[in-house]
Design an enzyme around this catalytic site. Sequence first.
Site, PDB file in Angstrom:
ATOM      1  N   LYS A  39      30.059  99.639  39.990  1.00  0.00           N
ATOM      2  CA  LYS A  39      30.269 100.250  38.674  1.00  0.00           C
ATOM      3  C   LYS A  39      31.065 101.545  38.781  1.00  0.00           C
ATOM      4  O   LYS A  39      32.024 101.768  38.051  1.00  0.00           O
ATOM      5  CB  LYS A  39      28.911 100.552  37.992  1.00  0.00           C
ATOM      6  CG  LYS A  39      28.103  99.330  37.668  1.00  0.00           C
ATOM      7  CD  LYS A  39      26.822  99.685  36.933  1.00  0.00           C
ATOM      8  CE  LYS A  39      25.862 100.522  37.785  1.00  0.00           C
ATOM      9  NZ  LYS A  39      25.376  99.847  38.990  1.00  0.00           N
ATOM     10  N   THR A  40      30.655 102.403  39.696  1.00  0.00           N
ATOM     11  CA  THR A  40      31.338 103.685  39.841  1.00  0.00           C
ATOM     12  C   THR A  40      32.772 103.457  40.324  1.00  0.00           C
ATOM     13  O   THR A  40      33.713 104.117  39.883  1.00  0.00           O
ATOM     14  CB  THR A  40      30.554 104.600  40.798  1.00  0.00           C
ATOM     15  OG1 THR A  40      29.235 104.761  40.273  1.00  0.00           O
ATOM     16  CG2 THR A  40      31.200 105.964  40.918  1.00  0.00           C
ATOM     17  N   ASP A 225      29.611 107.458  33.357  1.00  0.00           N
ATOM     18  CA  ASP A 225      28.855 106.787  34.435  1.00  0.00           C
ATOM     19  C   ASP A 225      27.358 107.008  34.204  1.00  0.00           C
ATOM     20  O   ASP A 225      26.957 107.964  33.538  1.00  0.00           O
ATOM     21  CB  ASP A 225      29.267 107.373  35.796  1.00  0.00           C
ATOM     22  CG  ASP A 225      28.904 106.445  36.959  1.00  0.00           C
ATOM     23  OD1 ASP A 225      28.305 105.380  36.722  1.00  0.00           O
ATOM     24  OD2 ASP A 225      29.226 106.795  38.118  1.00  0.00           O
ATOM     25  N   GLU A 226      26.515 106.151  34.752  1.00  0.00           N
ATOM     26  CA  GLU A 226      25.047 106.282  34.667  1.00  0.00           C
ATOM     27  C   GLU A 226      24.596 106.439  33.216  1.00  0.00           C
ATOM     28  O   GLU A 226      23.754 107.285  32.899  1.00  0.00           O
ATOM     29  CB  GLU A 226      24.563 107.503  35.486  1.00  0.00           C
ATOM     30  CG  GLU A 226      25.027 107.519  36.940  1.00  0.00           C
ATOM     31  CD  GLU A 226      24.118 106.726  37.875  1.00  0.00           C
ATOM     32  OE1 GLU A 226      23.167 106.078  37.400  1.00  0.00           O
ATOM     33  OE2 GLU A 226      24.399 106.745  39.088  1.00  0.00           O
ATOM     34  N   GLN A 256      17.932 101.054  36.461  1.00  0.00           N
ATOM     35  CA  GLN A 256      17.933 102.323  37.190  1.00  0.00           C
ATOM     36  C   GLN A 256      17.707 103.515  36.275  1.00  0.00           C
ATOM     37  O   GLN A 256      18.081 104.645  36.599  1.00  0.00           O
ATOM     38  CB  GLN A 256      19.251 102.501  37.942  1.00  0.00           C
ATOM     39  CG  GLN A 256      19.426 101.502  39.067  1.00  0.00           C
ATOM     40  CD  GLN A 256      20.676 101.788  39.878  1.00  0.00           C
ATOM     41  OE1 GLN A 256      20.738 102.772  40.614  1.00  0.00           O
ATOM     42  NE2 GLN A 256      21.673 100.961  39.731  1.00  0.00           N
ATOM     43  N   ARG A 612      19.633 102.173  47.804  1.00  0.00           N
ATOM     44  CA  ARG A 612      20.516 103.175  48.413  1.00  0.00           C
ATOM     45  C   ARG A 612      20.940 102.733  49.806  1.00  0.00           C
ATOM     46  O   ARG A 612      21.866 103.286  50.404  1.00  0.00           O
ATOM     47  CB  ARG A 612      19.806 104.554  48.545  1.00  0.00           C
ATOM     48  CG  ARG A 612      19.421 105.254  47.256  1.00  0.00           C
ATOM     49  CD  ARG A 612      20.514 105.286  46.260  1.00  0.00           C
ATOM     50  NE  ARG A 612      20.384 104.175  45.325  1.00  0.00           N
ATOM     51  CZ  ARG A 612      21.383 103.737  44.543  1.00  0.00           C
ATOM     52  NH1 ARG A 612      22.557 104.294  44.583  1.00  0.00           N
ATOM     53  NH2 ARG A 612      21.197 102.713  43.736  1.00  0.00           N
TER      54      ARG A 612
HETATM   55  P1  ATP Z   1      24.888 102.371  41.773  1.00  0.00           P
HETATM   56  O1  ATP Z   1      24.251 101.498  40.737  1.00  0.00           O
HETATM   57  O2  ATP Z   1      23.992 102.596  42.924  1.00  0.00           O
HETATM   58  O3  ATP Z   1      25.496 103.603  41.194  1.00  0.00           O
HETATM   59  P2  ATP Z   1      27.490 101.165  41.732  1.00  0.00           P
HETATM   60  O4  ATP Z   1      27.373  99.923  40.934  1.00  0.00           O
HETATM   61  O5  ATP Z   1      28.092 102.335  41.092  1.00  0.00           O
HETATM   62  O6  ATP Z   1      26.092 101.500  42.393  1.00  0.00           O
HETATM   63  P3  ATP Z   1      29.486 101.607  43.736  1.00  0.00           P
HETATM   64  O7  ATP Z   1      28.909 102.827  44.310  1.00  0.00           O
HETATM   65  O8  ATP Z   1      30.683 101.699  42.877  1.00  0.00           O
HETATM   66  O9  ATP Z   1      28.330 100.767  43.004  1.00  0.00           O
HETATM   67  O10 ATP Z   1      29.819 100.572  44.880  1.00  0.00           O
HETATM   68  C1  ATP Z   1      28.875 100.279  45.912  1.00  0.00           C
HETATM   69  C2  ATP Z   1      29.609 100.045  47.221  1.00  0.00           C
HETATM   70  O11 ATP Z   1      30.308  98.819  47.187  1.00  0.00           O
HETATM   71  C3  ATP Z   1      30.619 101.120  47.510  1.00  0.00           C
HETATM   72  O12 ATP Z   1      30.613 101.384  48.889  1.00  0.00           O
HETATM   73  C4  ATP Z   1      31.926 100.473  47.074  1.00  0.00           C
HETATM   74  O13 ATP Z   1      33.021 101.022  47.732  1.00  0.00           O
HETATM   75  C5  ATP Z   1      31.689  99.019  47.451  1.00  0.00           C
HETATM   76  N1  ATP Z   1      32.452  98.045  46.622  1.00  0.00           N
HETATM   77  C6  ATP Z   1      32.435  97.952  45.291  1.00  0.00           C
HETATM   78  N2  ATP Z   1      33.199  96.930  44.858  1.00  0.00           N
HETATM   79  C7  ATP Z   1      33.753  96.358  45.965  1.00  0.00           C
HETATM   80  C8  ATP Z   1      34.643  95.264  46.190  1.00  0.00           C
HETATM   81  N3  ATP Z   1      35.136  94.516  45.215  1.00  0.00           N
HETATM   82  N4  ATP Z   1      34.944  94.985  47.472  1.00  0.00           N
HETATM   83  C9  ATP Z   1      34.449  95.710  48.486  1.00  0.00           C
HETATM   84  N5  ATP Z   1      33.599  96.745  48.339  1.00  0.00           N
HETATM   85  C10 ATP Z   1      33.252  97.082  47.095  1.00  0.00           C
HETATM   86 MG    MG Z   2      27.321 104.275  40.690  1.00  0.00          MG
END
Ligand code: ATP
Ligand code: MG
Length: 758
Positions: A39-40, A225-226, A256, A612
């Site tokens: 997402k981020t 975000d969040e 979350q 995490r």
């Molecule tokens: P959270 O809910 O914990 O905030 P999030 O959904 O924001 O998580 P991110 O932090 O954006 O998730 O991504 C999690 C990990 O996965 C990061 O290390 C990111 O670089 C990696 N990632 C995300 N999308 C891809 C992709 N398509 N291919 C490879 N790695 C990815």
């Molecule tokens: Mg995130």
Amino acid sequence: MTLVEVRGDLLSGLNPAQREAVAHGAGPLLVLAGAGSGKTRVLTRRVARLIEHEGVPPADILAVTFTNKAAGEMRSRIADLLGAEPSGMWVGTFHAIGARLLRIHAALVGRTPGFTIYDEDDTLAAVKRVMERLRISPKDRPPQAVVAAISDARNALVSAKEYEALAMDPFSKAAAQVYRELEGALRQNNAVTFDDLLALPVQLLEQHPPVLERYQRRFRHILVDEYQDTNRAQYRLVSLLGSGHGNVTVVGDDDQSIYGWRGADIRNILDFEHDFPGARIVRLEENYRSTPQILAVANAAIAANTSRKGKTLRTTRPAGEHVHVVAALDERDEAEFVIEEMQARRYAAAGRPLRDFAILYRTNSQSRAFEEALRRHALPYRLVGAIRFYDRREIRDVLAWLRLVANPADDEAFRRAVAAPRRGIGDTTLDAMAAHGAAHRVPLMSVATDPAFTTVLRPHTREALATFAQLVRRFGEAARESPVNELLQDLVLAIGYEEHLRAEGPGAQERLDNVRELIAGAEETVVDEGGEVGLTPLDHFLQRATLVTSADALDPAADAVTLMTLHNAKGLEFPVVFLTGMEEGLFPLSRAFDDPAALEEERRLFYVGVTRARDALFVSHARTRRRNGETMMSMRSSFLREIPAGLVKERATIKLRGSAQPWGRPSAAERRPGIPTPWTARRPGPHAPFPMPAEDESQDAPRFAQGERVRHARFGSGTIVEFGGVGKEAKVTIDFDDEAVGRKRLVVAFAGLQRGDE
Ligand code: ATP
Ligand code: MG
């Protein structure tokens, strides 16, 4: 990020759903997806793509992140992606963005651009003073509770007037009175509270349509975000600014949502489609962060919650190692286990640096056992968020001086500065000054040099006040030109702060080092984005000092183990995670036992913790734990019971096995639902099977943090203003709510203090 990605298309390295979200043109967009699904990453890429591909000027974009650090990261990632700084873009936390709006339009909310931001302590002090003035006894109405009530109201956008109309019981009526008076006091001090940083911008935009239109036109794209953790005021800001054009992207995960206790409303994300009709919804179902083993535990953990939308989260990573559930004898044994495990991994063939490890826990006080063990093993660590650097007494003293220099109307700063170091101006004088100030609606600083007031003083006091005022004024002039670090250096010298600390004896060196660190840090104050409001470097420095959140303190470059609470870990990831203290009554906290909604929030926090971890996860619990100076038996967390046995490997430490205690899955008796628990079970009697070494007693006086609320059997409730020493030597200084008791210094080992929240 690899070079290929930097140079390549902004859609490369994304799955189809992520690509859809990044490439989405105009109109509302909701990305609702589980942890680690990118997402981020999507949010950051989307900002970069809007700029590069859609030709949106950076200045038209408002991006809201959860910490200042995340904001900085977003800026630099975008700069990497685009090869240039995104100038003019607003990116920051809701609070930082709110502060910025207020600085620009300060006059419209009755302030000047140099207003002070009161943190929790300042706000509490201000509330206490208002209560004094209104003759509301802190014994009947604990100031902390009044602050909390006002804060809740503020975040729910309930004005003082509305609050008053709603107040039925005596407590609410008193709080309503304080709420109304507090607004005037803050205005007079040219100050705002944390909550005001959200509520006042909403008020500003609602009451001044031209201002609202200006920002609606300016921010053509809003990204948050969040989003699951937004409260009423934050939600309102987003909808005020964004509902016109509807170019609002929010990303979040209802599983979350962990700030309900602070007024966050999970419905904000669930109702997004309703608030922004025609919203496109993108679900991300692949988890890129964790191994299948970790993900399986996460999915099982959150499945126990009944009030959720339910999502699928598939793994993309190859199988890794098992998730371990580790039983330890006590909290020190737990800490030793964590260290052994870390050392083994550091020195393994593909050794890991210390920054790969994170130790997470539910409450701040749990950090202590880990800190001690890490120190014993000479392992560097970074403690995020316990007592923040800016909360230390010496830092607060020096900052009070700076605040007063920047904003002479800041009465809280005046009171602190005038006593650091003491200059013969006692409480009686201060009370008289406050009364005079209140009567004439002028700040203490003006009273200090007002002949109508000072003539009644003794010459010595009068002179002391005059010297003080002169000093403040002198630095006020210097602040317009000097860099903050020079200003600070001169100030510390001029007020004789070093001698003041040295005169206190031991501990002075550490405090002086902290002051030096502050001065060194001030050197880096960059005046970014300041031009439009005309702030001095000092104003910028002070704002940054107040708005850094706990998680901002993380420096990814330093090689150290990270210690932090689960709340602070939100949004972050670590290769190896130790999720500790998984005991009933601690996690989940006992206050969640009879509140199903609170229990579900605790469970979401557990889910946040598990997710995490990237490569390895250890979940640990101890058989006994010292809490508030008492050893208590504990039982493994019911959250662990909800994880199917096949998903984890059970282990026990050598010490626990040696103690002949059962350590496997809980017995049937233990598993009986509804039995209360653990923290009620007291230390075993003399025949108990847990011999505790005698030295334990002396070493282990409970540890308290500045600002913590405590109860004393005789003196009642109070707030800790100072804590020092270890073991038997540990002493606390407490400001008791009861004025007749006042400030007392006590030996922790004998004081029998109860923590305020228990
Ligand atoms: P959270 O809910 O914990 O905030 P999030 O959904 O924001 O998580 P991110 O932090 O954006 O998730 O991504 C999690 C990990 O996965 C990061 O290390 C990111 O670089 C990696 N990632 C995300 N999308 C891809 C992709 N398509 N291919 C490879 N790695 C990815
Ligand atoms: Mg995130």
